[in-house]
Design an enzyme around this catalytic site. Structure first.
Site, PDB file in Angstrom:
ATOM      1  CB  ILE A  91      -0.938   0.040   1.231  1.00  0.00           C
ATOM      2  CG1 ILE A  91      -1.749  -1.263   1.352  1.00  0.00           C
ATOM      3  CG2 ILE A  91      -1.851   1.266   1.156  1.00  0.00           C
ATOM      4  CD1 ILE A  91      -2.720  -1.506   0.204  1.00  0.00           C
ATOM      5  CG  HIS A  92       3.029   2.703  -3.228  1.00  0.00           C
ATOM      6  ND1 HIS A  92       2.694   1.527  -3.833  1.00  0.00           N
ATOM      7  CD2 HIS A  92       3.261   3.591  -4.218  1.00  0.00           C
ATOM      8  CE1 HIS A  92       2.733   1.683  -5.146  1.00  0.00           C
ATOM      9  NE2 HIS A  92       3.067   2.925  -5.405  1.00  0.00           N
ATOM     10  NE  ARG A  93      -0.952   4.102  -7.315  1.00  0.00           N
ATOM     11  CZ  ARG A  93      -0.265   3.978  -8.445  1.00  0.00           C
ATOM     12  NH1 ARG A  93       0.182   5.061  -9.060  1.00  0.00           N
ATOM     13  NH2 ARG A  93       0.008   2.794  -8.940  1.00  0.00           N
ATOM     14  CD  GLN A  94       0.271  12.328  -3.344  1.00  0.00           C
ATOM     15  OE1 GLN A  94       0.992  12.087  -4.309  1.00  0.00           O
ATOM     16  NE2 GLN A  94       0.078  13.543  -2.903  1.00  0.00           N
ATOM     17  CG  ASP A 127      -1.802   1.294  -3.230  1.00  0.00           C
ATOM     18  OD1 ASP A 127      -0.666   0.801  -3.358  1.00  0.00           O
ATOM     19  OD2 ASP A 127      -2.058   2.189  -2.381  1.00  0.00           O
TER      20      ASP A 127
END
Length: 363
Positions: free
Chosen positions: A208-211, A283
């Protein structure tokens, strides 16, 4: 022919390794020095585990330039990259600037080259999420518009460009396959188990890293609530970006005890995790494809994806950040008849095709 390659983020390092290897193979075949590559690392991802480790593992040349530009706003980062890349291009005078994907490094490299009348080749051209709120979508659309050679990984990417009128513009569109498929094939035998992972235990791999998810407290909380429910049934391995860790702390989110959070891993460790997991929850754009390469179903916690062919072939499932949707799809995976035996991303020779296209290009 001289190529300046711009890299800055983790997936770009892996993609660059494919092209560097293809260039080396071409030079061995035709004679050393036919194609010269100069690698520029913008520094966009500055963590040791997310940059240097890839150059070590991929056995690609160290970048001749490290601009060390990071930890800035989008505008400040892109502007500083534009300035510094322009200085490099003035010195190197390349025939091509090669950019990958959809990061600030991608846009800055393409824009600097175009203003200096240097040809631009965009790897992963034509991808669209159709969500202009995503910084990545802005980067990829603008980069496509100023590129001379549009190197598309899929039929869908080619169709996107044609629908936008690119076939009537002064550029060349090529469906070349996906460099990440080349990488998966080439490096799969070098998969390495990350430290502290029990290889005898079934697990779900998540990133999970999507802004759009990490900067929204309610979305991030909903995703972690879903992960907690899944973890109660099957352990989750979660390599976590430092920025996401800060957001979890900021929003007072407490991950479940069966979610094993580990530091970001190198590519060989990620291949091992993909090979041994039961499914993927992510993501990430790239990990959706990599799950397919390793024949693992993927739950994508976004509202849209650039890789629509994965959705169409029922190997990837969009849920957004909705907890109930995520857990419902996870619960249904065992009942789905998922067929991974379809060629979506080429034959594993994309690097070779790109080198040939760069050499053959005429304008």
């Amino acid at each position: 022919m001289k190529i300046v390659t711009i890299v800055g983020a983790r997936p770009q390092f892996v993609k660059a390794a494919v092209l560097s290897r293809a260039i080396n193979e071409y030079n061995k075949k035709m004679g050393d020095g036919v194609v010269e590559e100069v690698i520029v690392h913008t520094g966009q991802h500055f963590d040791e585990n997310m940059s240097d480790v890839f150059f070590d593992q991929m056995d690609i040349p160290r970048p001749q330039y490290n601009l060390m530009i990071n930890n800035l706003s989008h505008g400040a980062m892109t502007g500083m990259m534009l300035t510094k890349i322009e200085e490099v291009l003035q010195k190197e005078c390349p025939d091509w600037v090669l950019v990958y994907g959809d990061t600030n490094s991608t846009l800055a490299g393409a824009l600097a080259a175009k203003k200096m009348h240097i040809k631009v080749a965009h790897v992963e051209a034509g991808l669209r999420s159709f969500n202009m709120r995503m910084p990545e979508e802005i980067n990829r659309v603008l980069t496509d518009r100023i590129s001379d050679l549009l190197l598309c990984p899929t039929e869908t990417a080619v169709s996107n460009l044609k629908e936008e009128g690119y076939d009537k513009l002064n550029n060349t569109i090529v469906q070349c396959g996906d460099v990440m498929y080349d990488a998966a094939i080439y490096y799969s035998k070098q998969a390495t188990k990350p430290h502290g992972i029990n290889e005898n235990e079934q697990f779900v791999l998540s990133t999970i890293h999507r802004q759009e998810n990490t900067d929204d407290g309610s979305k991030l909380a909903s995703i972690f609530e879903a992960l907690s429910e899944i973890a109660a049934k099957r352990k989750i391995i979660l390599p976590l970006h430092p920025r996401t860790i800060k957001k979890i702390e900021q929003f007072n989110i407490t991950p479940a005890k069966d979610i094993q959070i580990i530091e970001p891993v190198g590519y060989f460790e990620m291949i091992w995790l993909l090979s041994h997991c039961s499914c993927v929850v992510t993501d990430s754009g790239g990990l959706q494809k990599e799950a397919f390469f390793f024949k693992k179903p993927c739950i994508t916690v976004r509202e849209e994806t650039e890789w629509v062919e994965l959705i169409q072939h029922n190997v990837n499932f969009l849920t957004g950040s909705n907890k109930d949707q995520i857990t419902r799809v996870f619960g249904e995976l065992g009942d789905k008849n998922i067929d991974f035996d379809v060629n979506l991303y080429g034959e594993g020779n994309t690097g070779q095709i790109i080198v040939e296209e760069l050499l053959a290009f005429q304008r």
